[in-house]
Scaffold this motif. Structure first.
Motif, mmCIF file in Angstrom:
data_model
loop_
_atom_site.group_PDB
_atom_site.id
_atom_site.type_symbol
_atom_site.label_atom_id
_atom_site.label_comp_id
_atom_site.label_asym_id
_atom_site.label_seq_id
_atom_site.Cartn_x
_atom_site.Cartn_y
_atom_site.Cartn_z
ATOM 1 N N LEU A 226 0.962 -0.927 -0.056
ATOM 2 C CA LEU A 226 -0.019 0.136 -0.107
ATOM 3 C C LEU A 226 0.855 1.214 -0.160
ATOM 4 C CD1 LEU A 226 -2.857 -0.804 2.591
ATOM 5 C CD2 LEU A 226 -2.868 -1.237 -0.038
ATOM 6 N N ASP A 227 1.895 1.198 0.998
ATOM 7 C CA ASP A 227 2.893 2.407 0.747
ATOM 8 C C ASP A 227 3.572 2.680 -0.471
ATOM 9 O OD1 ASP A 227 2.393 2.472 3.438
ATOM 10 O OD2 ASP A 227 4.307 1.484 4.063
ATOM 11 N N ILE A 228 4.054 1.623 -1.371
ATOM 12 C CA ILE A 228 4.620 1.636 -2.561
ATOM 13 C C ILE A 228 3.652 2.245 -3.610
ATOM 14 C CG2 ILE A 228 5.609 0.423 -4.643
ATOM 15 C CD1 ILE A 228 6.513 -1.987 -2.720
ATOM 16 N N PHE A 229 2.338 1.733 -3.451
ATOM 17 C CA PHE A 229 1.311 2.287 -4.300
ATOM 18 C C PHE A 229 1.183 3.786 -4.028
ATOM 19 C CE2 PHE A 229 -3.244 2.877 -5.307
ATOM 20 C CZ PHE A 229 -3.289 2.613 -6.645
ATOM 21 N N ALA A 230 1.154 4.284 -2.857
ATOM 22 C CA ALA A 230 0.988 5.415 -2.852
ATOM 23 C C ALA A 230 2.353 6.326 -2.964
ATOM 24 C CB ALA A 230 0.579 5.640 -1.093
ATOM 25 N N ASN A 231 3.208 6.073 -3.258
ATOM 26 C CA ASN A 231 4.676 6.493 -3.306
ATOM 27 C C ASN A 231 4.578 7.538 -4.734
ATOM 28 O OD1 ASN A 231 7.476 7.122 -4.616
ATOM 29 N ND2 ASN A 231 7.823 6.289 -2.414
ATOM 30 N N PRO A 232 4.949 8.708 -4.761
ATOM 31 C CA PRO A 232 4.805 9.417 -5.836
ATOM 32 C C PRO A 232 5.682 8.954 -6.929
ATOM 33 C CG PRO A 232 5.866 10.557 -4.074
ATOM 34 C CD PRO A 232 5.300 9.437 -3.503
ATOM 35 N N ASN A 233 6.709 8.299 -6.715
ATOM 36 C CA ASN A 233 7.793 7.741 -7.750
ATOM 37 C C ASN A 233 7.197 6.581 -8.528
ATOM 38 O OD1 ASN A 233 9.586 10.039 -8.127
ATOM 39 N ND2 ASN A 233 10.358 9.468 -5.960
ATOM 40 N N THR A 234 6.217 5.896 -7.927
ATOM 41 C CA THR A 234 5.625 4.624 -8.505
ATOM 42 C C THR A 234 5.269 4.884 -9.815
ATOM 43 O OG1 THR A 234 5.460 3.541 -6.330
ATOM 44 C CG2 THR A 234 3.911 2.966 -7.893
ATOM 45 N N ARG A 235 5.465 3.884 -10.886
ATOM 46 C CA ARG A 235 5.309 4.092 -12.256
ATOM 47 C C ARG A 235 4.531 3.104 -12.643
ATOM 48 N NH1 ARG A 235 9.822 7.415 -14.821
ATOM 49 N NH2 ARG A 235 10.524 8.357 -12.917
ATOM 50 N N THR A 236 3.940 3.238 -14.028
ATOM 51 C CA THR A 236 3.089 2.190 -14.736
ATOM 52 C C THR A 236 3.705 2.407 -16.209
ATOM 53 O OG1 THR A 236 0.980 1.056 -15.146
ATOM 54 C CG2 THR A 236 1.143 3.412 -15.295
ATOM 55 N N THR A 237 3.366 1.417 -16.929
ATOM 56 C CA THR A 237 3.822 1.621 -18.250
ATOM 57 C C THR A 237 2.748 2.328 -19.385
ATOM 58 O OG1 THR A 237 3.036 -0.766 -18.419
ATOM 59 C CG2 THR A 237 5.355 -0.303 -18.898
ATOM 60 N N PRO A 238 3.326 3.002 -20.269
ATOM 61 C CA PRO A 238 2.424 3.987 -20.990
ATOM 62 C C PRO A 238 1.318 3.032 -21.667
ATOM 63 C CG PRO A 238 4.420 3.780 -21.960
ATOM 64 C CD PRO A 238 4.775 3.360 -20.584
ATOM 65 N N ILE A 239 0.138 3.600 -21.824
ATOM 66 C CA ILE A 239 -0.875 2.545 -22.752
ATOM 67 C C ILE A 239 -0.711 3.102 -24.241
ATOM 68 C CG2 ILE A 239 -3.296 2.208 -23.012
ATOM 69 C CD1 ILE A 239 -3.046 1.933 -20.083
ATOM 70 N N THR A 240 -0.426 1.730 -24.994
ATOM 71 C CA THR A 240 -0.411 2.114 -26.465
ATOM 72 C C THR A 240 -1.517 1.405 -26.974
ATOM 73 O OG1 THR A 240 0.901 0.297 -26.761
ATOM 74 C CG2 THR A 240 2.249 1.986 -25.902
ATOM 75 N N LEU A 241 -1.508 1.771 -28.438
ATOM 76 C CA LEU A 241 -2.582 0.898 -29.372
ATOM 77 C C LEU A 241 -1.859 -0.422 -29.626
ATOM 78 C CD1 LEU A 241 -3.772 3.188 -32.463
ATOM 79 C CD2 LEU A 241 -5.132 1.791 -30.846
ATOM 80 N N VAL A 242 -0.686 -0.736 -29.433
ATOM 81 C CA VAL A 242 -0.381 -1.981 -29.803
ATOM 82 C C VAL A 242 -0.129 -3.042 -28.616
ATOM 83 C CG1 VAL A 242 1.198 -1.299 -31.832
ATOM 84 C CG2 VAL A 242 1.972 -1.169 -29.596
#
Lengths: 439, 333
Positions: free
Chosen positions: A376-392
């Motif tokens: 839960l802490d990692i999720f709330a961390n401002p530097n936590t990232r995801t991958t960009p959503i693409t059409l492919v």
């Protein structure tokens, strides 16, 4: 003669009606409805989902929901295509499929329903809010998120004289080596940490945030070669793999056991540390409650200690396939699953995934658990990232992972040139998918 | 037309007779068509229609979810000059054809010859060698991945006990394709039965006259057996090449299971073609494009190319075969 002709005609009509029947879907729109809900969950986790849906049926007595588990995205797409998709569908991989579902109306746009019910997407934290829409079209709502961190076996660490989880990549390397146990013939008995791309949850996307790297630049072009973090990440992984010996590691992996089974190498103590998702807490609880383990954020690049505490997140999305015959009722279910605090808390406590509304995240009813709270802490961390959503979808990530595998096997001579070439391939792929080109 | 009506007409003019005959011919044709209609319908619905639509989709961008968008030759351009993986896929496919087709034929022929000479227990051995052909390909592949598991598999355990090198089999880019060839050799039953029937069918008098001419074992094999069964060899090659071009199930199952990602979140990332694209065959790539990335238009273009190549290769082999294939008995040509 005429009889033969008639027989032929009957045959023709019959087969035509059979074909037509294959594509038909039942339409009806009254207050009561039988809905079908497809989810990717199976076994124990599916049981929790069914419980939550049963609660929904209690408060919506006119709506009956049939829950079908173990559904993959291939199946959802095929069903939408065939006109027999469910009323509500659940996809585990927002990063790969939000673009596919939102860009063409395969899942219906939810904007009108949200306006009608006065529901704002501010109820979702920023990251899930983003990964459940594509270029401004909200065709999905987030339902539970996954967060990645480090699992470590406390007993094995203590035996090796190590204290607390590692925080930097050089410490992680050091730990991994000290925790590794070899058999007399040199083969691997216990592995400290396995960074092999494709092993369990190891893919480039899950490691990349620890080096603070992005996938694309501001113009949306692939940006791997220009950020030194990508090269250092790959070099770090390869150094560790070479230390084990590539063949030794592959051989050990062949005996590691299935990821989602009680044979999982970490759960059996054959793997001392592992990158994994928050759900493992519940899996260990039910499969190996005796395991003495801890969780922590994944260590970070030595040059960027500020990143410590962050990680990778991605999540599940739910939406209404365009072929649904009961869209209004489906929306009721969708809204309940994605935004009802009680429902989300129940799922979180049962499945131990991260809830995706701010209200549920802060709810006092979420059962506290030391190992789970780290996520839960990692999720709330401002530097936590995801991958960009693409059409492919994940095709760009597949190209990266294929390259990483090749590099780890020692089949790439010039890493920097290889990354530059990879950028070009991904750009060609993205451009082709976006424009009137291929594929 | 009734008899009474006919009787009323004393003279049947030639024109009428011709039209009556024509009508009868039409009726006959109608009858034939009616009897053929189940097949005609099946052919049109399950073969003709998909073929035409595949050709159409190959000129479109089609993601299965929205309607296809016409993009002309762009799919074919990407196929011939853009796709970074297609060359690997083609060379893997050529590899499996070049290695597996001759090996399968030689192995099936060898087993057939041995069986044809067995004096005792021929029924038993025939069954034993045929049985693997009855195992569904997915089950057989799962079995092989288990047997050839580099760490825990019985094959490597045995090899280690004997002090022999123990390869990584399905986990090694070098050994993955040979492992698939082994799997193919194990399931040679169908071909073996056909060869066996052909070998048994070689007329005894040919061997007798060859023997009188002083031919030894090898020579009678070379000059009697092989020419007589040459149509079966041709059959084995044509079917083998076409199957090689369509090689999918075993590669798909073996790579996904060996990559250990059958049920994991990394599915798709590295599993198809694992390890290192060594099992990425043309049809596997086609599947990946069509059903993983939903590039159905591009996958259709790949399918069209496959169709053209399969057709061309078959024509070349059959044409070429006139030089070495001998048909017995009354000429059918």
């Amino acid at each position: 003669m005429r009889r033969v002709a008639i027989a032929g005609l009957v045959l023709l009509v019959l087969s035509a009606s059979v074909i037509a029947g294959c594509g038909g879907s039942s339409e009806s729109s009254s207050g009561s409805a039988d809905l079908t809900f497809w989810t990717g969950f199976t076994d124990r986790e599916l049981g929790v989902m069914k419980d939550v849906v049963a609660d929904f049926e209690k408060t919506h007595p006119d709506i009956h929901v049939k829950v079908v588990g173990g559904i993959s995205d291939d199946k959802i797409v095929a069903a939408i295509r065939g006109g027999n998709a469910p009323d509500v569908a659940h996809s585990f991989d927002a990063g790969a499929y939000t673009g596919a579902y939102c860009s063409n109306g395969a899942w219906i746009d939810l904007a009108d329903y949200m306006k009608q019910d006065g529901l704002s997407d501010d109820v979702f934290p920023e990251v899930p809010r983003e990964y459940s829409q594509f270029e401004g079209t909200r065709c999905a709502l987030p339902m539970l998120a996954d967060v990645y961190g480090l699992y470590y076996n406390k007993d094995l660490l203590a035996k090796a004289g190590l204290d607390g989880p590692p925080q930097t990549m050089s410490q992680l390397m050091d730990y991994a080596k000290k925790l590794t146990v070899r058999k007399p013939d040199g083969s691997l008995e216990v592995v400290g940490l396995d960074p092999f791309d494709g092993f369990y949850e190891n893919i480039a996307a899950h490691w990349a945030p620890q080096w603070g790297v992005d996938w694309v630049d501001e113009s949306g072009k692939s940006n791997l070669a220009a950020q030194p973090g990508w090269a250092s990440m790959l070099e770090w992984q390869k150094e560790l793999i070479d230390w084990y010996g590539y063949d030794n590691l592959v051989r050990w992996q062949a005996s590691a056991g299935d990821e989602f089974s009680a044979q999982n190498a970490f759960e059996r103590g054959k793997l001392a540390m592992n990158l994994d998702g928050e759900w493992r807490v519940a899996f260990i609880g039910s499969e190996h409650p005796e395991l003495n383990f801890g969780t922590a954020p994944l260590p970070v690049d030595d040059a960027q200690p500020d990143l410590y505490g962050s990680g990778y997140t991605s999540g599940s999305i739910i939406g209404i396939p365009k072929t649904s015959g009961h869209k209004d009722e489906a929306w009721q279910l969708l809204k309940y699953l994605a935004t009802d605090t009680g429902a989300l808390v129940k799922m979180t406590n049962g499945i131990r995934n991260v809830p995706t509304t701010t209200a549920a995240l802060e709810s006092p009813d979420v059962k506290p658990d030391e190992a789970f709270n780290i996520f839960l802490d990692i999720f709330a961390n401002p530097n936590t990232r995801t991958t960009p959503i693409t059409l492919v979808g994940s095709a760009n990530q597949d190209l990266v992972d294929a390259f990483v595998t090749k590099y780890q096997a020692g089949k790439v001579d010039d890493l920097q040139a290889g990354l530059a070439d990879l950028d070009k391939q991904i750009d060609a792929q993205l451009e082709a998918a976006g424009g009137a080109q291929v594929p | 037309m009734s008899r009474a009506a006919e009787a009323k007409l004393p003279v049947v003019r030639p024109l009428d007779r011709r039209s009556a005959r024509r009508r009868a011919a039409w009726r006959r044709r109608g009858q034939v068509l009616a009897f053929m209609s189940p097949w005609l319908l099946g052919f049109t619905i399950f073969f003709g229609y998909p073929l035409v639509m595949t050709a159409y989709y190959s000129f479109t961008h089609y993601d299965l979810l929205s309607s296809p968008k016409w993009i002309g030759l762009a799919n074919y351009r990407y196929l011939f000059s853009g796709d970074p993986i297609i060359r690997t896929a083609i060379s893997n496919t050529l590899w499996i054809i070049a290695v597996a087709v001759p090996l399968n034929a030689i192995f099936a022929f060898g087993v057939a010859v041995m069986l044809s000479r067995a004096r005792r227990g021929i029924g038993f051995f025939r069954t034993v060698f045929y049985l693997p052909a009855l195992v569904p390909p997915v089950a057989a592949t799962l079995g092989f991945v288990y047997l050839l598991n580099p760490a825990t598999g019985p094959v490597n355990n045995l090899l280690r006990h004997l002090g022999l090198p123990d390869p990584l089999w399905f986990d090694s880019p070098t050994w993955a394709k040979p492992s698939l060839v082994l799997l193919g050799l194990w399931g040679i039953g169908n071909l073996m039965i056909i060869f066996l029937a052909a070998v048994i069918d070689v007329p005894k008098h040919l061997y007798e006259s060859a023997e009188l001419d002083g031919a030894g074992g090898w020579q009678s094999m070379r000059w009697v057996t092989l020419p007589t069964i040459s149509p079966v060899i041709l059959f084995a090659i044509v079917i083998g090449v076409i199957e090689g071009l369509q090689y999918f199930t075993q590669a798909y199952v073996a790579s996904t299971i060996a990559a250990g990602s059958a049920a994991s979140a990394t599915e798709g990332a590295n599993s198809l073609g694992y390890p290192l694209y060594s099992t990425m065959f043309y049809p596997v790539l086609l599947y990946q494009q069509g059903f993983r990335y939903f590039n159905m238009g591009y996958a259709s273009a790949m399918a069209m190319l496959l169709l053209v190549v399969a057709f061309a290769v078959t024509v070349i082999i059959v044409r070429n075969s006139r030089r070495w294939v001998h048909y017995q008995g009354p000429a059918v040509r």
